[in-house]
Design an enzyme around this catalytic site. Structure first.
Site, short mmCIF file in Angstrom:
data_model
loop_
_atom_site.label_atom_id
_atom_site.label_comp_id
_atom_site.label_asym_id
_atom_site.label_seq_id
_atom_site.Cartn_x
_atom_site.Cartn_y
_atom_site.Cartn_z
N ARG A 139 -28.88 29.18 -24.49
CA ARG A 139 -29.01 27.93 -23.74
C ARG A 139 -29.70 28.18 -22.39
O ARG A 139 -30.73 28.83 -22.38
CB ARG A 139 -27.64 27.27 -23.58
CG ARG A 139 -27.68 25.82 -23.93
CD ARG A 139 -26.38 25.18 -24.32
NE ARG A 139 -25.20 25.67 -23.74
CZ ARG A 139 -24.55 25.11 -22.72
NH1 ARG A 139 -25.05 24.03 -22.17
NH2 ARG A 139 -23.42 25.60 -22.29
N ASP A 190 -18.28 25.12 -22.34
CA ASP A 190 -18.07 24.41 -21.08
C ASP A 190 -17.96 22.89 -21.25
O ASP A 190 -17.15 22.25 -20.58
CB ASP A 190 -19.11 24.80 -20.02
CG ASP A 190 -20.52 24.45 -20.45
OD1 ASP A 190 -20.86 24.68 -21.63
OD2 ASP A 190 -21.28 23.95 -19.62
N ARG A 232 -19.33 17.96 -32.80
CA ARG A 232 -19.80 17.77 -31.42
C ARG A 232 -19.43 16.37 -30.92
O ARG A 232 -20.03 15.87 -29.98
CB ARG A 232 -21.30 18.03 -31.33
CG ARG A 232 -21.69 19.49 -31.54
CD ARG A 232 -22.89 19.84 -30.69
NE ARG A 232 -23.45 21.15 -31.00
CZ ARG A 232 -23.25 22.24 -30.27
NH1 ARG A 232 -22.48 22.17 -29.21
NH2 ARG A 232 -23.82 23.37 -30.60
N ASP A 290 -21.67 32.30 -20.84
CA ASP A 290 -22.03 31.70 -19.55
C ASP A 290 -20.89 30.93 -18.89
O ASP A 290 -21.10 30.24 -17.89
CB ASP A 290 -23.25 30.78 -19.74
CG ASP A 290 -23.00 29.67 -20.75
OD1 ASP A 290 -21.90 29.62 -21.35
OD2 ASP A 290 -23.91 28.84 -20.96
N THR A 331 -18.03 30.96 -26.42
CA THR A 331 -19.45 30.76 -26.63
C THR A 331 -20.16 32.08 -26.79
O THR A 331 -19.81 33.06 -26.12
CB THR A 331 -20.14 29.99 -25.46
OG1 THR A 331 -21.55 29.99 -25.69
CG2 THR A 331 -19.89 30.62 -24.10
N ASP A 388 -22.99 32.41 -25.73
CA ASP A 388 -23.90 32.44 -24.58
C ASP A 388 -23.35 33.23 -23.39
O ASP A 388 -24.09 33.57 -22.47
CB ASP A 388 -24.22 31.01 -24.11
CG ASP A 388 -24.81 30.16 -25.21
OD1 ASP A 388 -25.40 30.71 -26.15
OD2 ASP A 388 -24.65 28.91 -25.14
N GLY A 421 -20.26 24.15 -30.87
CA GLY A 421 -20.87 25.09 -31.81
C GLY A 421 -19.89 26.18 -32.21
O GLY A 421 -19.03 26.56 -31.42
O1 F6P Z 1 -23.98 27.25 -27.10
C1 F6P Z 1 -24.13 28.00 -28.26
C2 F6P Z 1 -25.46 27.74 -28.90
O2 F6P Z 1 -25.57 28.58 -30.04
C3 F6P Z 1 -26.67 27.92 -27.98
O3 F6P Z 1 -27.00 29.26 -27.77
C4 F6P Z 1 -27.72 27.11 -28.72
O4 F6P Z 1 -28.73 26.61 -27.87
C5 F6P Z 1 -26.91 25.96 -29.27
O5 F6P Z 1 -25.57 26.40 -29.35
C6 F6P Z 1 -27.38 25.50 -30.64
O6 F6P Z 1 -26.64 24.39 -31.00
P1 F6P Z 1 -26.64 23.72 -32.45
O7 F6P Z 1 -25.72 24.52 -33.30
O8 F6P Z 1 -26.16 22.35 -32.20
O9 F6P Z 1 -28.05 23.80 -32.96
#
Ligand code: F6P
Length: 339
Positions: A172, A104, A73, A130, A126, A128, A11
């Site tokens: 997440r 990660d 991805r 984390d 990220t 997040d 992401g």
């Molecule tokens: O890991 C970053 C993040 O934005 C999370 O907070 C969220 O759950 C996920 O990616 C969303 O992913 P996507 O862009 O694939 O919808």
């Protein structure tokens, strides 16, 4: 001459371009090294889609959200033959070091490639916050600021209508964004995956608050909390659950328990878009420049990290260890202001 390949995978995150700029300028100016941009994450490494980057290419990107390199991805171990599927691009472009900017899942792939023969330096990324081994990841501060601004706005409309507003945020399986933004925005309750919650307790603190004459409440909900209703979730390319929407399950329950009208705002990808904050621009720039230092000096199998305000190199395996959750100390600070 040393050649560094760089890719952004997973992401996107505010500050990615600042890392790339830091890496390119440092590599070019200090070491006379070349930087090759690999397009669309691991895809570009598998398909040979690369572009030489110089100072001109990274001019004006410091404040830009997204990633000039694109992202995906896809993963060489899931969608290709692992190291064999990237070796040709590395060899053809004479790439000595691969700088991998990712979360990660991406860092774990980078570690596998390092073990299989590539020379890798990782940069943790990220919103997040984390990733293990670093105090902060770039993008987190920006996401927290966006959520805090949203809470400030939602508070005035909640107050005008005597409502409960549930603000669902990303993160997440961890509650860093929820906890930081909840504290910054003065939320009445914050639900995060690390701490078990009881909606009856939340309802009771909201009822108490309303009896004290405060007729509105903001409840911040991290997307990764256990849903009150069992839910089947889709998986992404790394096998992570695709989250989002738990706030809509919580709202009718709280409305029923409290008798107060309740609305939901799911902030979603707004939290990842747009310009990085000054803190994230500086952090990303420091990480990018240090990644160039590590690449040129042959410190492979490492990850750049922020520890106690300093930028240091840690083993890449540390960044791939179990992800970090909100500390009980921090959550206790948030709880002090509930209700
Ligand atoms: O890991 C970053 C993040 O934005 C999370 O907070 C969220 O759950 C996920 O990616 C969303 O992913 P996507 O862009 O694939 O919808």
């Amino acid at each position: 001459m040393s050649v560094i390949g760089v890719l952004t995978a997973g992401g996107d995150c505010p500050g990615l371009n600042a890392v790339v700029r830091g890496l390119v300028v440092r590599a070019n100016q200090k070491y006379d090294a070349e930087v090759v941009g690999i397009m669309n994450g691991w895809d570009g490494l598998m398909e040979g889609d690369v572009e030489l980057l110089d100072d001109k290419d990274v001019g004006g990107i410091l404040a830009k959200g997204g990633t000039i390199l694109g992202t995906s991805r896809r993963d060489p171990y899931v969608h290709g033959d692992g190291f064999a599927s990237v070796e040709k691009t590395l060899r053809r472009n004479e790439i000595d070091t691969l700088v991998v900017i990712g979360g990660d899942g991406t860092l774990r792939t980078a570690l596998r490639l390092q073990e299989d023969g590539a020379k890798v330096v990782g940069v943790p990324k990220t919103i997040d916050n984390d990733i293990n081994g670093t105090d902060f990841t770039f993008g987190f501060d920006t996401a927290v600021q966006i959520v805090t601004d949203a809470i400030d706005r939602l508070t005035t409309t909640a107050e005008a209508h005597n409502r409960i507003i549930i603000v669902e945020v990303m993160g997440r399986t961890k509650g860093w964004i929820a906890t930081y933004a909840g504290i910054a925005g003065g939320a009445e309750a914050i639900l995060i995956p690390e701490v078990e919650y009881d909606l009856e307790e939340v309802a009771s603190l909201i009822r108490r608050r309303h009896r004290r004459g405060k007729n509105y409440s903001i409840v911040v909900v991290a997307e990764g909390i256990k849903p009150p209703v069992k839910t089947e979730l889709e998986k992404d390319a790394f096998g992570f659950d695709r989250l989002g929407g738990v706030g809509y399950q919580i709202a009718p329950i709280l409305e029923e328990m409290t008798g107060f009208e309740t609305r939901v705002t799911v902030l979603g990808h707004l939290q990842r878009g747009g310009t990085p904050t000054a803190f994230d621009r500086v952090l990303a720039t420091r990480l990018g420049t240090r990644a160039a230092d590590l690449a040129v000096s042959g410190q492979h199998g490492t990850m750049v990290a922020m520890r106690g305000g300093e930028i240091v190199a840690v083993p890449l395996s540390e960044g791939c260890a179990e992800i970090r959750g909100v500390t009980p100390d921090l959550y206790e600070v948030a709880e002090t202001f509930f209700g």
